[in-house]
Design a protein around this motif. Structure first.
Motif, mmCIF file in Angstrom:
data_model
loop_
_atom_site.group_PDB
_atom_site.id
_atom_site.type_symbol
_atom_site.label_atom_id
_atom_site.label_comp_id
_atom_site.label_asym_id
_atom_site.label_seq_id
_atom_site.Cartn_x
_atom_site.Cartn_y
_atom_site.Cartn_z
ATOM 1 N N ILE A 127 19.952 15.810 -41.073
ATOM 2 C CA ILE A 127 20.568 15.234 -42.029
ATOM 3 C C ILE A 127 19.685 14.040 -42.666
ATOM 4 O O ILE A 127 19.633 14.096 -43.903
ATOM 5 N N THR A 128 18.904 13.167 -41.906
ATOM 6 C CA THR A 128 18.074 12.488 -42.463
ATOM 7 C C THR A 128 16.989 12.983 -43.413
ATOM 8 O O THR A 128 16.627 12.624 -44.396
ATOM 9 N N ILE A 129 16.420 14.041 -42.767
ATOM 10 C CA ILE A 129 15.348 14.862 -43.568
ATOM 11 C C ILE A 129 15.920 15.439 -45.005
ATOM 12 O O ILE A 129 15.311 15.317 -46.004
ATOM 13 N N ALA A 130 17.114 16.194 -44.738
ATOM 14 C CA ALA A 130 17.840 16.578 -45.906
ATOM 15 C C ALA A 130 17.910 15.767 -47.099
ATOM 16 O O ALA A 130 17.934 15.826 -48.360
ATOM 17 N N VAL A 131 18.295 14.287 -46.552
ATOM 18 C CA VAL A 131 18.315 13.251 -47.629
ATOM 19 C C VAL A 131 17.211 12.755 -48.165
ATOM 20 O O VAL A 131 17.023 12.625 -49.327
ATOM 21 N N LYS A 132 16.149 12.663 -47.424
ATOM 22 C CA LYS A 132 14.852 12.279 -47.826
ATOM 23 C C LYS A 132 14.376 13.317 -48.711
ATOM 24 O O LYS A 132 13.708 12.980 -49.799
ATOM 25 N N GLN A 133 14.721 14.745 -48.610
ATOM 26 C CA GLN A 133 14.153 15.876 -49.444
ATOM 27 C C GLN A 133 14.916 15.818 -50.503
ATOM 28 O O GLN A 133 14.405 16.174 -51.864
ATOM 29 N N GLY A 134 16.128 15.689 -50.562
ATOM 30 C CA GLY A 134 17.162 16.239 -51.644
ATOM 31 C C GLY A 134 18.159 15.229 -52.266
ATOM 32 O O GLY A 134 18.869 15.474 -53.135
ATOM 33 N N GLY A 135 17.938 13.752 -51.575
ATOM 34 C CA GLY A 135 18.891 12.840 -52.067
ATOM 35 C C GLY A 135 20.215 12.764 -51.230
ATOM 36 O O GLY A 135 20.630 13.810 -50.704
ATOM 37 N N ALA A 136 20.906 11.655 -51.423
ATOM 38 C CA ALA A 136 22.370 11.735 -50.583
ATOM 39 C C ALA A 136 23.398 12.183 -51.372
ATOM 40 O O ALA A 136 24.696 12.088 -50.707
ATOM 41 N N GLU A 147 30.420 7.959 -37.819
ATOM 42 C CA GLU A 147 29.369 6.871 -37.863
ATOM 43 C C GLU A 147 27.994 7.504 -37.563
ATOM 44 O O GLU A 147 27.150 6.849 -38.100
ATOM 45 N N ASN A 148 27.842 8.589 -36.841
ATOM 46 C CA ASN A 148 26.525 8.864 -36.607
ATOM 47 C C ASN A 148 26.011 9.666 -38.066
ATOM 48 O O ASN A 148 24.985 9.609 -38.189
ATOM 49 N N ILE A 149 26.847 10.395 -38.629
ATOM 50 C CA ILE A 149 26.368 11.125 -39.936
ATOM 51 C C ILE A 149 26.107 9.809 -41.034
ATOM 52 O O ILE A 149 25.083 10.066 -41.511
ATOM 53 N N GLU A 150 26.813 8.811 -41.020
ATOM 54 C CA GLU A 150 26.566 7.777 -41.959
ATOM 55 C C GLU A 150 25.278 7.226 -41.543
ATOM 56 O O GLU A 150 24.472 6.731 -42.413
ATOM 57 N N ARG A 151 25.034 6.914 -40.202
ATOM 58 C CA ARG A 151 23.755 6.337 -39.674
ATOM 59 C C ARG A 151 22.724 7.244 -40.028
ATOM 60 O O ARG A 151 21.607 6.637 -40.376
ATOM 61 N N ALA A 152 22.392 8.584 -40.044
ATOM 62 C CA ALA A 152 21.503 9.380 -40.287
ATOM 63 C C ALA A 152 21.239 9.467 -41.698
ATOM 64 O O ALA A 152 20.130 9.321 -42.203
ATOM 65 N N ILE A 153 22.420 9.407 -42.536
ATOM 66 C CA ILE A 153 21.969 9.177 -44.075
ATOM 67 C C ILE A 153 21.349 7.911 -44.447
ATOM 68 O O ILE A 153 20.398 7.868 -45.369
ATOM 69 N N LYS A 154 22.048 6.938 -43.683
ATOM 70 C CA LYS A 154 21.421 5.381 -44.221
ATOM 71 C C LYS A 154 19.927 5.245 -43.419
ATOM 72 O O LYS A 154 18.871 4.763 -44.246
ATOM 73 N N LYS A 155 19.313 5.947 -42.632
ATOM 74 C CA LYS A 155 18.054 6.128 -41.994
ATOM 75 C C LYS A 155 17.112 6.581 -43.204
ATOM 76 O O LYS A 155 16.041 6.199 -43.258
ATOM 77 N N ALA A 156 17.516 7.556 -43.739
ATOM 78 C CA ALA A 156 16.696 8.033 -44.877
ATOM 79 C C ALA A 156 16.415 7.044 -46.114
ATOM 80 O O ALA A 156 15.391 7.143 -46.739
ATOM 81 N N THR A 157 17.105 6.269 -46.308
ATOM 82 C CA THR A 157 17.052 5.490 -47.358
ATOM 83 C C THR A 157 16.437 3.947 -46.893
ATOM 84 O O THR A 157 16.028 3.245 -47.730
ATOM 85 N N GLU A 158 16.301 3.772 -45.557
ATOM 86 C CA GLU A 158 15.873 2.563 -45.139
ATOM 87 C C GLU A 158 14.180 2.492 -45.116
ATOM 88 O O GLU A 158 13.685 3.459 -44.543
ATOM 89 N N LYS A 159 13.537 1.634 -45.861
ATOM 90 C CA LYS A 159 12.164 1.664 -45.921
ATOM 91 C C LYS A 159 11.508 1.562 -44.561
ATOM 92 O O LYS A 159 10.317 1.869 -44.345
ATOM 93 N N ASN A 160 12.030 0.468 -43.646
ATOM 94 C CA ASN A 160 11.232 0.293 -42.453
ATOM 95 C C ASN A 160 11.476 1.401 -41.357
ATOM 96 O O ASN A 160 11.109 1.225 -40.357
ATOM 97 N N GLN A 161 12.371 2.518 -41.780
ATOM 98 C CA GLN A 161 12.497 3.408 -40.645
ATOM 99 C C GLN A 161 11.376 4.393 -40.939
ATOM 100 O O GLN A 161 10.597 4.621 -42.017
ATOM 101 N N GLY A 162 10.825 5.146 -39.927
ATOM 102 C CA GLY A 162 9.812 6.077 -39.766
ATOM 103 C C GLY A 162 10.151 7.381 -40.601
ATOM 104 O O GLY A 162 11.214 7.659 -40.883
#
Length: 252
Positions: free
Chosen positions: A30-39, A62-77
């Motif tokens: 989910i994180t990768i999909a959001v990074k590649q195609g947006g939320a 909450e797991n889903i929301e966390r994964a989506i949020k992770k894609a938009t946080e600059k400090n995340q790998g």
């Protein structure tokens, strides 16, 4: 408390273990999909398919929301999807997919698993040619509204599908349901998903698989035990998302 209690406890622990692995894998995808195609779900078909799978797997909101949020946080790998190729013992080819924010860590772990079990990590292209990259979708089959599989397959051929069939699926509680499975060329993913969504079908999941295009190899029970150990080590790694091999499935 008796054998029946112990059996239920063991089955529940296995289910929890399965769920933990599935949630970790889906979270990364989910994180990768959001990074590649947006939320925005409407403009991101891969994300829509993953969210459908997450719902069917009862993944907490909450797991889903966390994964989506992770894609938009600059400090995340920055998670990247990588493929490792190699040979296990007894000439069995392995193709390992991973999603990682640290390739150095992941490749070191994967190499150690191969080495520990008498195999070796190969170079890019060393075994990939033995697997066809396919998109695969699974749909819920409602007994009250039967679907003509042959008619569905004829329609889907125009969208890039090359195999459609029905199969029974058993969950961890031994409940049996039916699913329709659709395989198509890797590049046909978007077309097939659009057909499914426009047709109002209930999608269980949509993703990609590597299908061996060579004869699968059989081994002795002793050899299989070693190969199962290697597969288990790979699948238990938190960075690994999928493991494919040319090992013939056990008859058991």
């Amino acid at each position: 408390m008796g054998r029946a209690f112990e059996f239920r406890k063991e089955r529940k622990l296995k289910r929890w273990g399965h769920m933990a692995k599935v949630f970790t894998k889906l979270g990364k995808e989910i994180t990768i999909a959001v990074k590649q195609g947006g939320a925005e779900v409407t403009g991101n078909p891969r994300l829509r398919a993953l969210l459908a799978e997450a719902r069917n797997e009862s993944m907490p909101k909450e797991n889903i929301e966390r994964a989506i949020k992770k894609a938009t946080e600059k400090n995340q790998g920055d998670f990247k999807e990588l493929v490792y190729e190699g040979y296990g013992p007894f000439g069995i080819a392995y193709l390992v997919e991973a999603a990682t924010d640290n390739n150095t860590r992941t490749v070191a772990n994967v190499r150690s698993y191969f080495t520990k079990c008498g195999g070796s990590l190969g170079t890019s292209g060393s075994v990939a040619f033995m697997f066809d990259h396919k998109c695969v979708f699974r749909l819920k089959e409602d007994p009250a509204k039967p679907i003509d599989i042959e008619e569905l397959e004829l329609e889907l051929i125009d969208y890039g599908a090359d195999e459609v069939f029905s199969q029974e699926v058993e969950d961890e509680d031994e409940n049996v349901t039916k699913e329709i499975v659709i395989y198509g060329d890797y590049t046909a993913y978007g077309q097939i998903q659009k057909f499914i969504e426009d047709g109002g079908y209930d999608m269980v999941s949509g993703g990609f698989e590597r299908i061996p295009n060579v004869d699968l190899k059989d081994v002795t029970p002793e050899q299989r035990a070693t190969l199962d150990k290697l597969t288990g080590l790979l699948e238990d790694d938190e960075d690994v998302t999928n493991v494919y091999s040319t090992l013939k499935p056990s008859d058991e």
